[in-house]
Design a protein around this motif. Structure first.
Motif, PDB file in Angstrom:
ATOM      1  N   ARG B   7      36.112  54.285  28.596  1.00 16.85           N
ATOM      2  CA  ARG B   7      35.423  54.471  29.880  1.00 16.85           C
ATOM      3  C   ARG B   7      35.248  55.956  30.180  1.00 16.85           C
ATOM      4  NH1 ARG B   7      33.267  51.037  33.053  1.00 16.85           N
ATOM      5  NH2 ARG B   7      34.576  51.359  34.862  1.00 16.85           N
ATOM      6  N   PHE B   8      36.026  56.765  29.542  1.00 16.41           N
ATOM      7  CA  PHE B   8      35.944  58.224  29.668  1.00 16.41           C
ATOM      8  C   PHE B   8      35.715  58.697  28.245  1.00 16.41           C
ATOM      9  CE2 PHE B   8      38.237  62.429  30.097  1.00 16.41           C
ATOM     10  CZ  PHE B   8      37.387  62.975  31.033  1.00 16.41           C
ATOM     11  N   LYS B   9      34.450  58.900  27.903  1.00 17.86           N
ATOM     12  CA  LYS B   9      34.087  59.142  26.512  1.00 17.86           C
ATOM     13  C   LYS B   9      33.922  60.626  26.249  1.00 17.86           C
ATOM     14  CE  LYS B   9      31.824  54.722  25.620  1.00 17.86           C
ATOM     15  NZ  LYS B   9      32.572  54.011  24.599  1.00 17.86           N
ATOM     16  N   ILE B  10      34.535  61.061  25.167  1.00 20.13           N
ATOM     17  CA  ILE B  10      34.543  62.458  24.758  1.00 20.13           C
ATOM     18  C   ILE B  10      33.883  62.543  23.388  1.00 20.13           C
ATOM     19  CG2 ILE B  10      36.080  64.383  24.153  1.00 20.13           C
ATOM     20  CD1 ILE B  10      36.381  63.588  26.996  1.00 20.13           C
ATOM     21  N   SER B  11      32.883  63.379  23.271  1.00 21.33           N
ATOM     22  CA  SER B  11      32.184  63.552  21.999  1.00 21.33           C
ATOM     23  C   SER B  11      32.254  65.032  21.634  1.00 21.33           C
ATOM     24  CB  SER B  11      30.733  63.097  22.189  1.00 21.33           C
ATOM     25  OG  SER B  11      29.993  63.275  21.040  1.00 21.33           O
ATOM     26  N   ILE B  12      32.956  65.348  20.561  1.00 18.77           N
ATOM     27  CA  ILE B  12      33.214  66.755  20.220  1.00 18.77           C
ATOM     28  C   ILE B  12      32.335  67.193  19.050  1.00 18.77           C
ATOM     29  CG2 ILE B  12      34.976  68.166  19.049  1.00 18.77           C
ATOM     30  CD1 ILE B  12      36.903  67.446  21.164  1.00 18.77           C
ATOM     31  N   PHE B  13      31.860  68.436  19.119  1.00 14.55           N
ATOM     32  CA  PHE B  13      31.019  68.947  18.041  1.00 14.55           C
ATOM     33  C   PHE B  13      31.350  70.407  17.769  1.00 14.55           C
ATOM     34  CE2 PHE B  13      28.749  69.443  22.070  1.00 14.55           C
ATOM     35  CZ  PHE B  13      28.374  70.778  22.036  1.00 14.55           C
ATOM     36  N   GLY B  14      30.933  70.886  16.620  1.00  8.02           N
ATOM     37  CA  GLY B  14      31.050  72.300  16.321  1.00  8.02           C
ATOM     38  C   GLY B  14      31.890  72.621  15.112  1.00  8.02           C
ATOM     39  N   GLU B  15      31.680  73.817  14.612  1.00 12.67           N
ATOM     40  CA  GLU B  15      32.455  74.325  13.498  1.00 12.67           C
ATOM     41  C   GLU B  15      33.025  75.691  13.879  1.00 12.67           C
ATOM     42  OE1 GLU B  15      29.203  73.186  12.539  1.00 12.67           O
ATOM     43  OE2 GLU B  15      29.638  71.552  11.116  1.00 12.67           O
ATOM     44  N   SER B  16      34.133  76.023  13.274  1.00 16.71           N
ATOM     45  CA  SER B  16      34.858  77.249  13.615  1.00 16.71           C
ATOM     46  C   SER B  16      33.974  78.482  13.580  1.00 16.71           C
ATOM     47  CB  SER B  16      36.022  77.426  12.638  1.00 16.71           C
ATOM     48  OG  SER B  16      36.709  78.604  12.893  1.00 16.71           O
ATOM     49  N   HIS B  17      33.099  78.575  12.568  1.00 14.38           N
ATOM     50  CA  HIS B  17      32.287  79.779  12.407  1.00 14.38           C
ATOM     51  C   HIS B  17      30.799  79.510  12.587  1.00 14.38           C
ATOM     52  CE1 HIS B  17      35.528  82.423  10.429  1.00 14.38           C
ATOM     53  NE2 HIS B  17      36.094  81.447  11.074  1.00 14.38           N
ATOM     54  N   GLY B  18      30.458  78.407  13.244  1.00 16.66           N
ATOM     55  CA  GLY B  18      29.059  78.125  13.555  1.00 16.66           C
ATOM     56  C   GLY B  18      28.677  78.773  14.876  1.00 16.66           C
ATOM     57  N   PRO B  19      27.483  78.494  15.379  1.00 19.62           N
ATOM     58  CA  PRO B  19      27.059  79.136  16.631  1.00 19.62           C
ATOM     59  C   PRO B  19      27.925  78.761  17.835  1.00 19.62           C
ATOM     60  CG  PRO B  19      25.170  78.224  15.444  1.00 19.62           C
ATOM     61  CD  PRO B  19      26.403  77.725  14.737  1.00 19.62           C
ATOM     62  N   ALA B  20      28.348  77.513  17.924  1.00 18.55           N
ATOM     63  CA  ALA B  20      29.085  77.098  19.113  1.00 18.55           C
ATOM     64  C   ALA B  20      29.893  75.843  18.824  1.00 18.55           C
ATOM     65  CB  ALA B  20      28.118  76.832  20.270  1.00 18.55           C
ATOM     66  N   ILE B  21      30.878  75.586  19.660  1.00 17.38           N
ATOM     67  CA  ILE B  21      31.598  74.317  19.680  1.00 17.38           C
ATOM     68  C   ILE B  21      31.469  73.759  21.080  1.00 17.38           C
ATOM     69  CG2 ILE B  21      33.216  74.976  17.861  1.00 17.38           C
ATOM     70  CD1 ILE B  21      35.277  75.585  19.994  1.00 17.38           C
ATOM     71  N   GLY B  22      31.761  72.496  21.255  1.00 18.52           N
ATOM     72  CA  GLY B  22      31.624  71.950  22.600  1.00 18.52           C
ATOM     73  C   GLY B  22      31.974  70.490  22.679  1.00 18.52           C
ATOM     74  N   VAL B  23      31.707  69.944  23.848  1.00 17.15           N
ATOM     75  CA  VAL B  23      32.085  68.565  24.127  1.00 17.15           C
ATOM     76  C   VAL B  23      31.122  67.977  25.156  1.00 17.15           C
ATOM     77  CG1 VAL B  23      33.703  69.322  25.931  1.00 17.15           C
ATOM     78  CG2 VAL B  23      34.017  67.084  24.871  1.00 17.15           C
TER      79      VAL B  23
ATOM     80  N   ASP C 299      29.337  41.791  32.964  1.00 18.65           N
ATOM     81  CA  ASP C 299      29.803  42.974  32.232  1.00 18.65           C
ATOM     82  C   ASP C 299      29.400  44.254  32.967  1.00 18.65           C
ATOM     83  OD1 ASP C 299      30.974  44.339  30.031  1.00 18.65           O
ATOM     84  OD2 ASP C 299      29.034  44.544  29.066  1.00 18.65           O
ATOM     85  N   LEU C 300      28.186  44.294  33.462  1.00 15.62           N
ATOM     86  CA  LEU C 300      27.742  45.466  34.224  1.00 15.62           C
ATOM     87  C   LEU C 300      28.540  45.625  35.519  1.00 15.62           C
ATOM     88  CD1 LEU C 300      23.925  45.100  33.613  1.00 15.62           C
ATOM     89  CD2 LEU C 300      25.252  47.142  33.103  1.00 15.62           C
ATOM     90  N   CYS C 301      28.869  44.514  36.160  1.00 12.64           N
ATOM     91  CA  CYS C 301      29.674  44.589  37.387  1.00 12.64           C
ATOM     92  C   CYS C 301      31.053  45.173  37.085  1.00 12.64           C
ATOM     93  CB  CYS C 301      29.835  43.208  38.010  1.00 12.64           C
ATOM     94  SG  CYS C 301      28.338  42.609  38.824  1.00 12.64           S
ATOM     95  N   LEU C 302      31.663  44.727  35.986  1.00  6.27           N
ATOM     96  CA  LEU C 302      32.986  45.244  35.638  1.00  6.27           C
ATOM     97  C   LEU C 302      32.930  46.743  35.354  1.00  6.27           C
ATOM     98  CD1 LEU C 302      34.548  42.521  33.318  1.00  6.27           C
ATOM     99  CD2 LEU C 302      35.004  42.943  35.718  1.00  6.27           C
ATOM    100  N   SER C 303      31.774  47.190  34.840  1.00  2.00           N
ATOM    101  CA  SER C 303      31.638  48.614  34.514  1.00  2.00           C
ATOM    102  C   SER C 303      31.435  49.477  35.755  1.00  2.00           C
ATOM    103  CB  SER C 303      30.464  48.827  33.556  1.00  2.00           C
ATOM    104  OG  SER C 303      30.728  48.197  32.320  1.00  2.00           O
ATOM    105  N   ALA C 304      31.019  48.858  36.843  1.00  2.00           N
ATOM    106  CA  ALA C 304      30.752  49.621  38.066  1.00  2.00           C
ATOM    107  C   ALA C 304      32.057  49.828  38.821  1.00  2.00           C
ATOM    108  CB  ALA C 304      29.735  48.873  38.934  1.00  2.00           C
ATOM    109  N   HIS C 305      32.940  50.565  38.175  1.00  2.00           N
ATOM    110  CA  HIS C 305      34.293  50.721  38.710  1.00  2.00           C
ATOM    111  C   HIS C 305      34.306  51.534  39.989  1.00  2.00           C
ATOM    112  CE1 HIS C 305      34.462  54.922  37.650  1.00  2.00           C
ATOM    113  NE2 HIS C 305      33.807  54.596  36.568  1.00  2.00           N
ATOM    114  N   GLU C 306      35.444  51.533  40.608  1.00  2.00           N
ATOM    115  CA  GLU C 306      35.558  52.255  41.870  1.00  2.00           C
ATOM    116  C   GLU C 306      36.741  53.215  41.856  1.00  2.00           C
ATOM    117  OE1 GLU C 306      33.517  52.368  44.523  1.00  2.00           O
ATOM    118  OE2 GLU C 306      32.104  51.154  43.392  1.00  2.00           O
ATOM    119  N   TYR C 307      37.115  53.668  40.643  1.00  2.00           N
ATOM    120  CA  TYR C 307      38.149  54.681  40.569  1.00  2.00           C
ATOM    121  C   TYR C 307      37.526  55.972  41.069  1.00  2.00           C
ATOM    122  CZ  TYR C 307      41.868  57.589  38.602  1.00  2.00           C
ATOM    123  OH  TYR C 307      42.903  58.465  38.433  1.00  2.00           O
TER     124      TYR C 307
END
Lengths: 313, 313, 313, 313
Positions: B7-23, C299-307
């Motif tokens: 429900r809290f999605k984190i997508s990480i990208f980047g390389e140590s010596h590339g232009p940038a890293i981020g999320v 499913d969409l209702c469950l995703s509409a959380h209230e945290y």
């Protein structure tokens, strides 16, 4: 959620004292003819009631495959394996007292009092039976890859002594996987350790997972640590044998009287867990650990695709 | 894949010596005004070049928020934080020799020779900077929940001694989380241990994760183990403080000459890893462990929905 | 993969002529007491063999709930519903000829010749029975939300005429959902249209999905289109009734002789599909469309959380 | 959530008038050398400000690749493409009036008043730029597969007439994909229609998706329908060309005065949408539809793995 896997998806259902437990397996390649004798042998390694050290609850644990198999071969569609619960004596568990060391209270809160309390319900170690079933299939799809787990210590004397005292013991299980190619796993969130540990920590009673002697490494200098034969580096397999161990806590269900409280009233109480319980689950957890490794590694193998930059080949 | 969370999605990208890293962070509630001073303070705890014990590579590690924030408040849309790489000296890493204890060989095989080798590329510990950024946000969304990690031992003398020898050391980090409600986590594959360990094992150099003193428990009898104040039972939080520790292996990059081989030719070679490296990453890993805990726990909190059987309330 | 949903996960298994079909449902709130009479009524609307217009295959389609329910209430753990296949006459389908308009050839290629061909196997419309079961549960968890689908035309005469000719017809199903709150759905890839259409296109024979009279809108000017009472804008519900329709192609199994080929030999052949088939599946597809809408919206209702940004409230 | 894909994962971020928009792409095979001239050509097809029929907003839409590319070849790690917003005039949108036909109200409710309202924020059609970028990469990885979309009608006269009136028009886009192998797609929830429609309905303004002339089929008899050259049957590709069309509603932003209400006060109001808007987005949506098809199909191709029952080959 009760689903594991990226490409080899396992969905587990059931409660210890409900009508049945089982698993839906999605991602089996079509045309695979499982060796059912091997599957039964794996199930038997985990099954209760086999010897003096284990619970006398006798479950045949025979699996009915209700989908995904035709004339002994997988069809490619999801395979559902169903295990009926037979030797159920709910009376043993009818009280709503919290059993120390069990999930009873946490489950009671999480499910607002509606969880199936009997025998631990969905939190029971019994749910590892479908896991072993799925693992037994996965294992046959990893030709050339050997997975071997064993209890670190000879536990027989300790188990008999604990049993005599109405008590229990835990232990450590070591596992080695040989024959893996280099290059399995994904960086960062999909590391081999991440994916295997997520599965291993699903097994009730496992409280620690260590890869490549991690705690020992933590005490070495880099010049020594670097000479380790790592099975995983950067989250990716190296082609060397993968080694890990897990810590199994003692069976929380013991015959000795313990202090606890009633889940409904919150009042203090005494409890003597009567059911039928193993004085040590380590021997039966060994095939479960192997099954988890097989499932996790087969899923990783399926993810190591070979679609190249030139398209279909 | 490089995405974490339900429900809290984190997508990480980047390389140590590339232009940038981020999320890219998806799932932040709208209207949240991050305290950027606190975010910077967390980033600073992890940043290199601060004191005698750490690598002299000096990265400002300032994060540019390019989406998801308007007038200092989250909009509800994905928030992308970008960190430019500035102090890059690729020359240090131009050789294609395998650095012992690093992911170089595994990555070389996995990516068929095309991985960015410079500074470990995508496998670099530098990728923990966006993780700390995301964790610093998650942490502010967990009011009343305290997350505190620290190195188990006073490592200063050991680090200085190793540094003097051109060597390195590892260590153990303990973490305690207080204030969690009971009932977080999902049974079986979504256990709190499964979800946190998957994230912790994403952190480079972490090779073991133990909850509630698991290895110690494994040596106790059930009657003693049951008196433990478990933070997690059955994969679900109990309302008691959650405790875990991780084993950090020694920094594999050391100044001492080591035996290795050339990745391209396969020929044996000698290597002296020249770059700028910490003689011990444990101090800098402490805030990373806290960040991982914050991310994993915030995700679990979001999953503990309150949509009841009576519909929207 | 055969799993749908973010927070209300549905995993479907089974083949038309195998031992059983079924569904594992994860995400039901605990303490929910399903009205089983209503569930049966929904199953009966979809069931075959009820009247002159439908296939004489008579399946009781009774669902055994093997997990997740205790004393009539959900436990919070996954609920598995199992439907035994009873009235199976495999002989009808034993030939390996491609049935025009069916998935036979595509499945044969995909599963390398190992798919269960009998009655369409896993591709059979029979797999919509567990979908209706899951939908009947979801629907009861959407109090105040009405879902009503119906065939756009009176098809009775057309169906009887087609049946007399050994032929079949298709049709269009309209669906309206009233009572939805504004704000359901996620931007971009999680739009309400994306999530509902993914589910609707899972239903065999559905070949088009239109929201809010999309094709009509395409021919209007903006000044007119803007006066539409949209149920969805930007992928998010507006609080106004949601309207969509689906196109159902004619039953491909017809009694008339057709040109085809043998799947194994590739040789041209004639085929007369003998089994027992509906001359029109539209009437039986109506409750399936409603079930899909209920599942997707719950499913969409469950995703509409209230945290909120202030933590647990 | 803002993430699409099973094996080729796309994570989109950004707001129309924020600092930048972009995409993280996970799953590109290593060693792929994108033809950047082709990528730019695809971006140019979608870009605004090119001709009399389109909005005069002139965005260079140049993409900075900040990760995942080394010496012109993909490394296998996630590739992040960043597009800076340049020609932003927020003043045009500062009012908080609901624009009829837009997501303004739905977003306002969903995000509790904190959404970025300017230019539609995250709901803007501008977010299709990173989609086209990702599609342009995917397309090059589908050698031998042709994807061609076009507007069904010559819309030039209608567009000019609508523009003269301060109004707008919609339209229908047809798309054909040739060269696909048979066997792509997964049964039930992973049907080709499910996966493509989920992506197509992510494109703002698309309100209907039809495969294989679905609405026409609905009116045929089975004997005629069965003679259709289906590109998809049972959710699986047949090896025949895949055909689909989408309905695009008219641009909701028009110069004509419309009745509306103020989002904050709820009071009735008049609105004249001033910004710079296309009188018809169909021409610019054509490359977006192709990009969505390329992304969805490449993801399906990656899923059609070839790990057999005999292990690695």
């Amino acid at each position: 959620m009760n689903i594991y896997g990226e490409r080899f998806k396992i969905s587990i259902f059931g409660e210890s004292h409900g009508p049945a437990i089982g698993v839906v397996i999605d991602g089996l390649p079509p045309g695979f003819a499982p060796d059912m004798a091997k599957v039964k042998a794996e199930m038997a390694r985990r099954a209760p009631g086999k010897h003096a050290l284990s619970t006398p609850r006798a479950e045949a644990d025979s699996v009915e495959i209700v989908s995904g198999l035709l004339a002994g071969k997988t069809t490619g569609a999801p395979l559902c394996g169903l295990i009926r619960n037979q030797d159920v004596r709910s009376g043993d568990y009818e009280e709503r007292k919290n059993r120390p060391g069990h999930a009873d209270y946490a489950a009671y809160v999480k499910y607002k009092g509606f969880s199936d309390h009997r025998g631990g319900g969905h939190f029971s170690g019994r749910l590892t039976a479908p896991l072993v079933f799925a693992g037994a299939l996965a294992r046959q799809l990893l030709p050339g890859i050997e997975i071997a787990a064993r209890s670190r210590d000879d536990l027989t004397q300790a188990i008999l002594a604990a049993k005599a005292d109405g008590d229990s013991v835990g232990g450590i299980i070591d596992c080695v996987v040989a024959g893996l190619p280099a290059g399995l796993g994904e960086p960062f969130f999909g590391s081999v350790e991440s994916r295997l540990s997520a599965l291993l920590f699903s097994i009730p009673a496992i409280k620690a997972v260590e890869f490549d002697d991690g705690f020992t490494l933590a005490g070495l200098r880099g010049s020594a640590s670097n000479r380790t034969e790592f099975g995983i580096l950067g989250g990716i397999t190296t082609g060397k044998p993968l080694r890990f161990c897990v810590a199994v806590k003692p069976t929380p269900s013991i015959a000795l009287e313990q202090d606890t409280f009633d889940l409904v009233t919150g009042q203090p109480a005494k409890i003597t867990v009567e059911g039928r319980h193993d004085p040590c689950i380590v021997p039966r957890a060994v095939p479960v650990v192997e099954a988890a490794a097989a499932i996790g590694l087969f899923d990783l193998c399926l993810s190591a695709h070979e679609y190249g930059t030139g398209g279909f080949s």
